[in-house]
Design a protein around this motif. Structure first.
Motif, PDB file in Angstrom:
ATOM      1  N   VAL A   5      -5.933  21.407   5.075  1.00 40.84           N
ATOM      2  CA  VAL A   5      -5.732  22.390   6.129  1.00 40.84           C
ATOM      3  C   VAL A   5      -6.862  22.300   7.136  1.00 40.84           C
ATOM      4  N   ALA A   6      -8.087  22.181   6.635  1.00 43.98           N
ATOM      5  CA  ALA A   6      -9.244  22.088   7.514  1.00 43.98           C
ATOM      6  C   ALA A   6      -9.319  20.729   8.177  1.00 43.98           C
ATOM      7  N   GLY A   7      -8.867  19.673   7.484  1.00 43.41           N
ATOM      8  CA  GLY A   7      -8.959  18.315   7.988  1.00 43.41           C
ATOM      9  C   GLY A   7      -7.996  18.018   9.114  1.00 43.41           C
ATOM     10  N   GLY A   8      -6.810  18.585   9.073  1.00 38.45           N
ATOM     11  CA  GLY A   8      -5.840  18.375  10.125  1.00 38.45           C
ATOM     12  C   GLY A   8      -5.381  16.941  10.233  1.00 38.45           C
ATOM     13  N   ALA A   9      -5.776  16.262  11.313  1.00 32.87           N
ATOM     14  CA  ALA A   9      -5.339  14.890  11.588  1.00 32.87           C
ATOM     15  C   ALA A   9      -5.823  13.911  10.525  1.00 32.87           C
ATOM     16  N   ALA A  10      -6.961  14.162   9.949  1.00 30.40           N
ATOM     17  CA  ALA A  10      -7.490  13.260   8.922  1.00 30.40           C
ATOM     18  C   ALA A  10      -6.563  13.229   7.708  1.00 30.40           C
ATOM     19  N   ALA A  11      -5.958  14.337   7.387  1.00 33.81           N
ATOM     20  CA  ALA A  11      -5.044  14.389   6.251  1.00 33.81           C
ATOM     21  C   ALA A  11      -3.796  13.563   6.531  1.00 33.81           C
ATOM     22  N   ASP A  12      -3.358  13.506   7.776  1.00 33.87           N
ATOM     23  CA  ASP A  12      -2.171  12.732   8.126  1.00 33.87           C
ATOM     24  C   ASP A  12      -2.423  11.235   8.021  1.00 33.87           C
ATOM     25  N   ALA A  13      -3.674  10.806   8.123  1.00 28.47           N
ATOM     26  CA  ALA A  13      -4.004   9.384   8.099  1.00 28.47           C
ATOM     27  C   ALA A  13      -3.939   8.803   6.693  1.00 28.47           C
ATOM     28  N   THR A  14      -4.063   9.627   5.652  1.00 27.33           N
ATOM     29  CA  THR A  14      -4.020   9.111   4.296  1.00 27.33           C
ATOM     30  C   THR A  14      -2.569   8.987   3.845  1.00 27.33           C
ATOM     31  N   PRO A  15      -2.227   7.856   3.231  1.00 26.51           N
ATOM     32  CA  PRO A  15      -0.845   7.668   2.801  1.00 26.51           C
ATOM     33  C   PRO A  15      -0.509   8.545   1.596  1.00 26.51           C
ATOM     34  N   SER A  16       0.737   8.984   1.521  1.00 22.87           N
ATOM     35  CA  SER A  16       1.148   9.788   0.377  1.00 22.87           C
ATOM     36  C   SER A  16       1.678   8.908  -0.749  1.00 22.87           C
ATOM     37  N   GLN A  17       2.075   7.689  -0.423  1.00 23.41           N
ATOM     38  CA  GLN A  17       2.576   6.739  -1.408  1.00 23.41           C
ATOM     39  C   GLN A  17       1.742   5.466  -1.318  1.00 23.41           C
ATOM     40  N   VAL A  18       1.308   4.958  -2.457  1.00 23.84           N
ATOM     41  CA  VAL A  18       0.465   3.762  -2.486  1.00 23.84           C
ATOM     42  C   VAL A  18       0.978   2.777  -3.529  1.00 23.84           C
ATOM     43  N   THR A  19       0.397   1.586  -3.515  1.00 21.77           N
ATOM     44  CA  THR A  19       0.737   0.530  -4.462  1.00 21.77           C
ATOM     45  C   THR A  19      -0.516   0.141  -5.229  1.00 21.77           C
ATOM     46  N   VAL A  20      -0.377   0.006  -6.548  1.00 23.08           N
ATOM     47  CA  VAL A  20      -1.491  -0.399  -7.402  1.00 23.08           C
ATOM     48  C   VAL A  20      -1.255  -1.840  -7.826  1.00 23.08           C
ATOM     49  N   SER A  21      -2.250  -2.689  -7.586  1.00 17.37           N
ATOM     50  CA  SER A  21      -2.138  -4.078  -8.012  1.00 17.37           C
ATOM     51  C   SER A  21      -3.447  -4.533  -8.646  1.00 17.37           C
ATOM     52  N   ILE A  22      -3.352  -5.603  -9.412  1.00 18.18           N
ATOM     53  CA  ILE A  22      -4.524  -6.136 -10.101  1.00 18.18           C
ATOM     54  C   ILE A  22      -5.158  -7.210  -9.229  1.00 18.18           C
ATOM     55  N   ALA A  23      -6.456  -7.066  -8.962  1.00  9.83           N
ATOM     56  CA  ALA A  23      -7.187  -8.072  -8.196  1.00  9.83           C
ATOM     57  C   ALA A  23      -7.764  -9.127  -9.136  1.00  9.83           C
ATOM     58  N   ASP A  24      -8.205  -8.691 -10.323  1.00 14.86           N
ATOM     59  CA  ASP A  24      -8.777  -9.613 -11.309  1.00 14.86           C
ATOM     60  C   ASP A  24      -8.656  -8.971 -12.687  1.00 14.86           C
TER      61      ASP A  24
END
Length: 123
Positions: free
Chosen positions: A45-64
């Motif tokens: 609520v306080a962040g406003g636009a910053a909250a919109d920049a973070t994705p709500s859905q992500v992908t987890v993958s193995i780097a190593d």
């Protein structure tokens, strides 16, 4: 005692497992009388636009997979519900463990995989 800076604190958190972090949060609640979940809920609520920049859905993958590859395969098998061969293929090919999942679930999966010895990417 020397004052911890933000980078040192975050570095220390990265070395903790989920249970240790939960115990830390509980101790902070008790010591300071602050519920971090209430602060986290108010932050968007306080962040406003910053909250919109973070994705709500992500992908987890193995780097190593790291040195403890067998343990990582077991965790991937447990998380995905796949068979042993399919889980091994994901680990061997640095593949995607789960796609389009909530950030909270991704963080839990990342913690489990890192505890098993893998290096994980969340995108």
């Amino acid at each position: 005692m020397a004052k911890l800076n933000k980078e040192d604190f975050i570095s220390a958190l990265k070395e903790m497992n989920l249970l240790e972090i939960k115990e830390l949060v509980d101790a902070m609640k008790e010591e300071f009388g602050v519920d971090p979940t209430a602060v986290a809920a108010a932050a968007p609520v306080a962040g406003g636009a910053a909250a919109d920049a973070t994705p709500s859905q992500v992908t987890v993958s193995i780097a190593d997979a790291g040195a403890a590859k067998v343990g990582v395969i077991k965790v991937v098998k447990e998380i995905t519900g796949l068979g042993l061969k399919e889980a091994k293929d994901i680990v061997d090919n640095n593949g995607v463990v789960k796609e389009n999942i909530p950030v909270d679930e991704a963080n839990e999966i990342k913690a489990k995989l890192e505890e098993a010895g893998a290096t994980v990417e969340v995108k």
